[in-house]
Design a protein around this motif. Structure first.
Motif, PDB file in Angstrom:
ATOM      1  N   GLY A 142      -8.165  -3.619  -2.780  1.00 34.92           N
ATOM      2  CA  GLY A 142      -8.959  -3.882  -3.719  1.00 34.92           C
ATOM      3  C   GLY A 142      -7.177  -3.991  -4.192  1.00 34.92           C
ATOM      4  O   GLY A 142      -6.499  -3.409  -4.131  1.00 34.92           O
ATOM      5  N   LEU A 143      -7.263  -4.360  -6.155  1.00 37.67           N
ATOM      6  CA  LEU A 143      -6.169  -4.765  -6.415  1.00 37.67           C
ATOM      7  C   LEU A 143      -6.608  -4.305  -7.951  1.00 37.67           C
ATOM      8  O   LEU A 143      -7.757  -5.007  -8.777  1.00 37.67           O
ATOM      9  CB  LEU A 143      -5.866  -5.992  -6.260  1.00 37.67           C
ATOM     10  N   SER A 144      -5.251  -4.316  -8.780  1.00 38.01           N
ATOM     11  CA  SER A 144      -5.837  -3.403 -10.685  1.00 38.01           C
ATOM     12  C   SER A 144      -4.452  -4.632 -10.618  1.00 38.01           C
ATOM     13  O   SER A 144      -3.721  -3.959 -10.794  1.00 38.01           O
ATOM     14  CB  SER A 144      -6.071  -2.219  -9.973  1.00 38.01           C
ATOM     15  N   LEU A 154       1.078  -1.169   0.512  1.00 44.64           N
ATOM     16  CA  LEU A 154       0.190   0.085  -0.319  1.00 44.64           C
ATOM     17  C   LEU A 154       0.577   1.016   0.100  1.00 44.64           C
ATOM     18  O   LEU A 154      -0.055   2.372   0.005  1.00 44.64           O
ATOM     19  CB  LEU A 154      -0.887   0.140   1.414  1.00 44.64           C
ATOM     20  N   ARG A 155       2.060   1.174   0.609  1.00 40.86           N
ATOM     21  CA  ARG A 155       2.929   2.332   0.417  1.00 40.86           C
ATOM     22  C   ARG A 155       3.450   2.646  -0.822  1.00 40.86           C
ATOM     23  O   ARG A 155       4.275   1.983  -1.581  1.00 40.86           O
ATOM     24  CB  ARG A 155       3.469   1.910   1.503  1.00 40.86           C
ATOM     25  N   ASN A 156       3.212   3.389  -1.389  1.00 41.29           N
ATOM     26  CA  ASN A 156       3.660   4.225  -2.566  1.00 41.29           C
ATOM     27  C   ASN A 156       4.577   4.522  -3.005  1.00 41.29           C
ATOM     28  O   ASN A 156       5.245   5.341  -3.817  1.00 41.29           O
ATOM     29  CB  ASN A 156       2.436   5.157  -3.486  1.00 41.29           C
ATOM     30  N   VAL A 186       2.314 -11.165 -14.539  1.00 40.67           N
ATOM     31  CA  VAL A 186       1.620  -9.808 -14.404  1.00 40.67           C
ATOM     32  C   VAL A 186       1.855  -8.546 -13.582  1.00 40.67           C
ATOM     33  O   VAL A 186       3.063  -8.834 -12.651  1.00 40.67           O
ATOM     34  CB  VAL A 186       0.390 -10.485 -13.575  1.00 40.67           C
ATOM     35  N   ALA A 187       1.625  -7.527 -14.143  1.00 40.14           N
ATOM     36  CA  ALA A 187       1.895  -5.744 -12.775  1.00 40.14           C
ATOM     37  C   ALA A 187       0.620  -6.143 -12.109  1.00 40.14           C
ATOM     38  O   ALA A 187      -0.819  -5.975 -12.569  1.00 40.14           O
ATOM     39  CB  ALA A 187       1.905  -5.139 -13.657  1.00 40.14           C
ATOM     40  N   VAL A 188       0.750  -5.842 -10.872  1.00 44.65           N
ATOM     41  CA  VAL A 188      -0.269  -5.324 -10.034  1.00 44.65           C
ATOM     42  C   VAL A 188       0.293  -4.833  -8.870  1.00 44.65           C
ATOM     43  O   VAL A 188       1.206  -4.644  -8.396  1.00 44.65           O
ATOM     44  CB  VAL A 188      -0.548  -6.939  -9.033  1.00 44.65           C
ATOM     45  N   THR A 189      -1.898  -3.201  -8.554  1.00 47.36           N
ATOM     46  CA  THR A 189      -1.094  -2.605  -7.309  1.00 47.36           C
ATOM     47  C   THR A 189      -2.282  -2.568  -6.670  1.00 47.36           C
ATOM     48  O   THR A 189      -3.500  -2.929  -7.302  1.00 47.36           O
ATOM     49  CB  THR A 189      -0.925  -1.106  -8.024  1.00 47.36           C
TER      50      THR A 189
END
Length: 673
Positions: free
Chosen positions: A558-560, A497-499, A549-552
């Motif tokens: 929530g995931l994208s 979660l830390r961006n 895959v790329a995931v954030t």
């Protein structure tokens, strides 16, 4: 009734106005409606008093009111004397009953008038006319409002009712003359079903409303439930605030409501509005009311519009009033207060208009996979999806207990959009992002329901849920993207979660070289591995067709997920031994531990009480042969009757209960071998 016979405003000029002072309101209700009234009253500068039972002592509405008065006993919210005494003791000028409990009790309105306390509701006389469905229909018939063919007589003998039923013809509907919410209502399709259905309706009416009286109606085979919100004041003015569609129901109780109603012609909308205002004028109505109509989709007029019939009038604010507030921009509680103070209606009919579309889904503690039986327990997590056009009305919070004392509603999830499609999208998104743990609820069912193609197309009627049962059931297959989302949701730590650059580097330096995730879909075992591939990218092992895959993270749950240019949003919620994955209105619950072995040897089955309740009927005895689906007993819980049936064919071995017994959740009732 001709559409031009009634002026929608019904304005009368020059009538004397008596505006009464209102400095403090006592709220004779609980939960989300109490909080709703408190918000408006405080905005208007009016103080509030909450009354509460022992079970509600720590509820949010008690904290939010200016004062709080405890009430004793199991029927605290029905104790008129105690509530009036609380109003006098706290100096309340008025009482708002919310909905349910005392909101449609004419004796309560009469007692308040005698005590010199303002009742924020309609006159006693209007309530008495509409309190019973049979007298209400007689009044509407006299006023020229169409009513459904049937019987509303006072002769309640079995002989008369059976004879009348044969005259009305089957199928027909037996309805309790008092109350609402589907209680005391039974559909009867043949003469041999009539007596049992009648006795059940009478029992339920007596239990829920203290009135065993029933009426008979022709059963409309493809009905829509459309209701009109109306308001009237003490100056002779009456307007409607357009219609709502409440056709999505299960067991005669509303599930999703929307405003305006889809697919109606302008002529039919106008005619329904005129009929509602006619009803108000016919009984000298004042305040907020809802006139409910049944639309018969199998009978159409020369213009192609369905025939409609008056069903009943609710002389109070409705649970679904927020959708009307969303499309009109009006605060209906404020309107109620102003009318009760003696003020004229805030707006004329031509000053009211519809803006966009709104949907409301009722989030309940219940189990859709077990016939929507109520669920009980303590809410361990409660978080709601937010976003443009989303409104949440709730009376509970994390740590609240949902018991059997009151309605098991958790919240009303409301979405407003410029178009119906946008409102649906926002509703589905809000439901997908809503987190409820600690007990079962209907969140996933609601999301599936709102996202069906038929609902999106506006193809609604009261048989919708039963007709689409297979489509609304939990998914039978678990596609690869769901397994991927579950693995990522479990495998990616919350540090993601830390961006900030520091946060990302710190995580990368300490992450394990490889993360293993084990998942079970039923008896199917899936083993996946996750390996960091730099930045937000991950290499995936154990899943055919997926390599990297790329995931954030888009929040705590929530995931994208980027599948090579295709973005896949998902919500992943982990629980005790399970992980719940939500995508595009669908939900999948996977196990994180091996499933337990089920012992079903020889077709032996136990009938376990699905909830606490009271045994109303026992239909079997030891040694009796039963087929799958045969009724074993009837359990009363939440003032509703629940038929418990055999899951397997066999012979009854033991019956552990008798009529009148109180049973606990999980108690053994009947054994079949």
């Amino acid at each position: 009734m001709a559409a031009d016979d009634v002026r929608l405003d019904g304005r009368s000029e020059g009538l004397p106005a008596e505006v009464r002072d209102m400095q403090k309101i006592l709220i004779a209700n609980r939960g989300e409606i109490a909080r709703r009234i408190i918000r408006t009253a405080h905005r208007m500068g009016i103080a509030t008093v909450a009354v509460h039972s022992a079970a509600d002592a720590h509820a949010p509405f008690v904290r939010e009111a200016g004062q709080a008065v405890p009430l004793a006993g199991d029927r605290a919210y029905l104790d008129m004397d105690a509530i009036i005494a609380a109003a006098k003791r706290t100096g309340a000028d008025a009482i708002h009953p919310g909905y349910g409990f005392l909101s449609e009790n004419a004796d309560f309105a009469k007692a308040l008038k005698k005590a010199g306390i303002i009742f924020i509701g309609p006159p006693e006389s209007a309530m008495r006319v509409m309190a019973l469905k049979d007298t209400a229909k007689a009044a509407m018939n006299k006023a020229g409002v169409p009513i459904t063919p049937g019987y509303q007589g006072t002769d309640q003998s079995l002989v008369r009712l059976q004879k009348t039923a044969e005259g009305v013809g089957f199928p027909l509907l037996i309805k309790a003359v008092a109350g609402g919410g589907g209680k005391g209502m039974r559909a009867v399709h043949s003469a041999d079903e009539f007596q049992e259905a009648l006795m059940a309706a009478q029992r339920e009416g007596e239990t829920a409303f203290g009135n065993a009286g029933v009426m008979l109606e022709k059963l409309i085979q493809r009905p829509r439930h459309v209701e009109v919100q109306l308001f009237a004041d003490s100056h002779g003015n009456a307007v409607h605030l357009f219609e709502r569609d409440c056709s999505l129901q299960r067991r005669h109780q509303k599930v999703i409501e929307e405003a305006p109603a889809p697919g109606l012609s302008d002529q039919l909308r106008h005619t329904l509005g005129v009929a509602a205002v006619t009803a108000a004028h016919a009984i000298g109505y004042q305040g907020a009311g809802t006139v409910e109509f049944i639309l018969d989709l199998d009978t159409v007029d020369l213009h192609g519009d369905p025939a409609f019939y008056f069903m009943e009038m609710n002389t109070r604010l409705q649970v679904e009033h927020p959708v009307t507030e969303c499309i009109t921009g009006e605060d209906l509680v404020e309107w109620q207060i102003r009318v009760a103070r003696g003020e004229p209606l805030p707006k004329k009919q031509d000053e009211l208009s519809v803006n966009g579309w709104a949907m409301e889904a009722r989030l309940y503690a219940e189990d859709p996979d077990s016939g929507f039986l109520p669920a009980t327990g303590t809410i361990s997590t409660l978080e709601f999806g937010a976003g443009p056009g989303v409104r949440i009305d709730t009376g509970v919070e994390t740590g609240s207990r949902i018991g059997l004392d009151y309605d098991p509603m958790i919240a009303k999830v409301i979405a407003h959009g410029a178009t119906r499609e946008q409102a649906i999208d926002r509703l589905v998104g809000a439901l997908d992002a809503t987190i409820v743990t600690g007990l079962k609820c209907n969140r996933a069912f609601l999301a599936r329901l709102a996202d069906t193609k038929a609902f999106r197309a506006g193809e609604v009627d009261t048989g919708f849920i039963a007709r689409h049962a297979a489509e609304l059931a939990a998914p039978g297959l678990c596609p690869a993207p769901v397994l991927l989302a579950a693995a990522l949701g479990l495998g990616l730590p919350q540090d993601e979660l830390r961006n900030t650059l520091f946060g990302t580097l710190n995580f990368r330096m300490n992450v394990a070289a490889e993360t293993h995730v084990r998942l079970w879909w039923g008896d199917e075992r899936h083993a996946l591995t996750l390996r960091a591939a730099g930045g937000p990218r991950w290499r995936i092992g154990g899943l055919a067709g997926v390599g990297e895959v790329a995931v954030t993270r888009t929040g705590a749950y929530g995931l994208s997920i980027d599948l090579g240019g295709q973005l896949m949003p998902a919500t992943v919620v982990a629980g005790d031994g399970i992980v719940d994955v939500r995508m595009a209105g669908q939900s999948w619950t996977l196990g994180t531990r091996p499933p337990r072995t089920k012992d079903v040897g020889g077709g032996h089955a136990h009938m376990i009480a699905p909830m606490p309740g009271r045994v109303l009927a026992v239909d079997v005895t030891p040694g009796q042969a039963v087929a799958e689906g045969d009724r074993l007993l009837v359990l009363e819980a939440m003032k509703m009757e629940h038929r418990l049936t055999a899951r397997v064919a066999g012979t009854v071995q033991t019956v552990h209960v008798a009529v009148g017994d109180q049973v606990a959740d999980g108690m053994m009732l009947v054994e079949i071998g």
